[in-house]
Motif scaffolding. Structure first.
Motif, PDB file in Angstrom:
ATOM      1  N   PRO A 156      -4.227   3.973   1.094  1.00  0.00           N
ATOM      2  CA  PRO A 156      -3.435   2.740   1.030  1.00  0.00           C
ATOM      3  C   PRO A 156      -1.940   3.002   0.896  1.00  0.00           C
ATOM      4  N   GLU A 157      -1.589   4.173   0.336  1.00  0.00           N
ATOM      5  CA  GLU A 157      -0.179   4.503   0.178  1.00  0.00           C
ATOM      6  C   GLU A 157       0.443   4.969   1.485  1.00  0.00           C
ATOM      7  N   ASN A 158      -0.385   5.416   2.425  1.00  0.00           N
ATOM      8  CA  ASN A 158       0.118   5.875   3.721  1.00  0.00           C
ATOM      9  C   ASN A 158      -0.966   5.682   4.784  1.00  0.00           C
ATOM     10  N   PRO A 159      -1.249   4.429   5.148  1.00  0.00           N
ATOM     11  CA  PRO A 159      -2.327   4.161   6.104  1.00  0.00           C
ATOM     12  C   PRO A 159      -2.064   4.731   7.490  1.00  0.00           C
ATOM     13  N   ASP A 160      -0.804   5.051   7.795  1.00  0.00           N
ATOM     14  CA  ASP A 160      -0.503   5.628   9.108  1.00  0.00           C
ATOM     15  C   ASP A 160      -1.256   6.929   9.352  1.00  0.00           C
ATOM     16  N   LYS A 161      -1.708   7.583   8.286  1.00  0.00           N
ATOM     17  CA  LYS A 161      -2.492   8.812   8.448  1.00  0.00           C
ATOM     18  C   LYS A 161      -3.737   8.572   9.303  1.00  0.00           C
ATOM     19  N   LEU A 162      -4.211   7.322   9.298  1.00  0.00           N
ATOM     20  CA  LEU A 162      -5.459   7.011   9.986  1.00  0.00           C
ATOM     21  C   LEU A 162      -5.246   6.454  11.391  1.00  0.00           C
TER      22      LEU A 162
END
Length: 345
Positions: free
Chosen positions: A282-288
């Motif tokens: 949730p802190e860095n959803p761009d990872k997905l």
């Protein structure tokens, strides 16, 4: 990446972590194929997080109603709704999207879980092989029809919606021959009567459809500007007890029975991976963004997917998909032109 049978066995024997939890107050979640199996279990997990609405998107009125009542009885959640959709009928998908445009208001999580595991050719009313239409064409159609709502949700509520497509680790075990890879109408060929009427071509039908689930997620992500606050991912739920293999008979049925006893997750355990992909980082959803996930982590997809040949198939099949679905519903073309780039990012 290669995924051996031994790797598969070890993965199935690992202890699985509990499902993630977060606060979904006010948010809307849609789960396809939510009347049974991992779809129902995923809907149950979401229901424990106080969402504004959970929509169980199912084909059967009676089974869907029963699932809504069971979910309420087991979780106490009273805002689950049954919305009918038949992925073997494009007009049903369009009606679902029409209704959502009228009533949906927002869409924060879309889990596209419905699939058919058949290796038998059955022609739909839309003249496609039923497995290919349900597992690939119709799920892609729904995603593209609902994408504008997800983007508007992000803008209005300052959230980052997620599109999760249920793929499978079996995509590691299939490649396409040179003739198919070079076919200018690869989707029409794979989903058409001539190809599907050859029994040998249907032996790995389910594997091929899961491969194209991965292609769709990656192709869509390539064309979504990085500034668009929508995350699209593919997830492997693992090998679970499932009605997906209900048509197996004879030796295959016996073999699958032993496989389930030795290796299979319960549907609830498998659903935890869907939840993880829907909520993690949730802190860095761009990872997905555009990622393939399995075993509660981001993994590299198959060597074929990331190969130059695979990338060509991915891009050409995307262009053909947009053409096909644009004829089914002009809103697809409008969405692609308005929200996506013409070529991969």
């Amino acid at each position: 990446m290669k995924f051996s049978v031994w790797t598969f066995i070890l993965d199935q024997w690992k202890r699985q972590p509990p499902a993630l939890k977060t606060d979904l107050t006010g948010k809307t979640v849609i789960v396809l194929g939510a009347n049974t199996g991992i779809g129902f279990e995923a809907a149950k997990h979401f229901a424990t997080m106080n969402p504004g609405k959970v929509i169980l998107a199912c084909r059967s009125q009676s089974k869907g109603d029963a699932a809504v009542q069971k979910l309420k009885a087991e979780t106490g959640y009273s805002r689950a709704e049954l919305w009918l959709i038949d992925l073997a009928d494009f007009s049903s998908v369009k009606r679902f999207a029409d209704r959502f445009e009228r009533e949906g208001e927002r869409l924060d999580i879309l889990v596209e879980n419905a699939a058919i595991g058949s290796s038998t050719y059955i022609k739909t009313k839309d003249n496609w092989d039923i497995s290919f239409q349900v597992n690939n064409l119709a799920t892609s159609l729904l995603a593209l029809l609902l994408l504008p709502t997800m983007i508007k949700t992000a803008e209005k509520y300052s959230t980052i919606p997620r599109l999760v497509v249920v793929a499978s680790g079996v995509h590691y075990w299939v490649t396409l021959n040179k003739t198919l890879c070079e076919d200018p109408d690869i989707l029409k060929t794979i989903g058409g009567e001539v190809f599907c009427s050859v029994p040998k071509n249907m032996e790995d039908r389910y594997l091929v459809t899961k491969l194209f689930n991965v292609f769709f997620v990656r192709a869509l992500n390539d064309r979504l500007p990085s500034t668009t606050p929508v995350i699209t991912s593919a997830v492997d739920p693992g090998y679970c007890y499932s009605e997906l293999r209900r048509e197996f008979s004879g030796f295959m049925a016996v073999f699958d029975w032993f496989m389930e006893k030795a290796l299979a997750f319960t549907s609830e355990v498998g659903s935890r991976r869907l939840i993880w992909t829907s909520l993690s980082h949730p802190e860095n959803p761009d990872k997905l963004r555009g990622q393939y996930t399995a075993s509660f982590q981001i993994l590299e997809p198959s060597d074929f997917v990331i190969s130059p040949e695979g990338k060509k198939v991915q891009d050409r099949s995307w262009n053909e998909l947009v053409e096909i679905l644009g004829k089914v519903d002009p809103r697809v073309t409008e969405t692609v032109n308005k929200y996506l780039t013409a070529s991969p990012m």
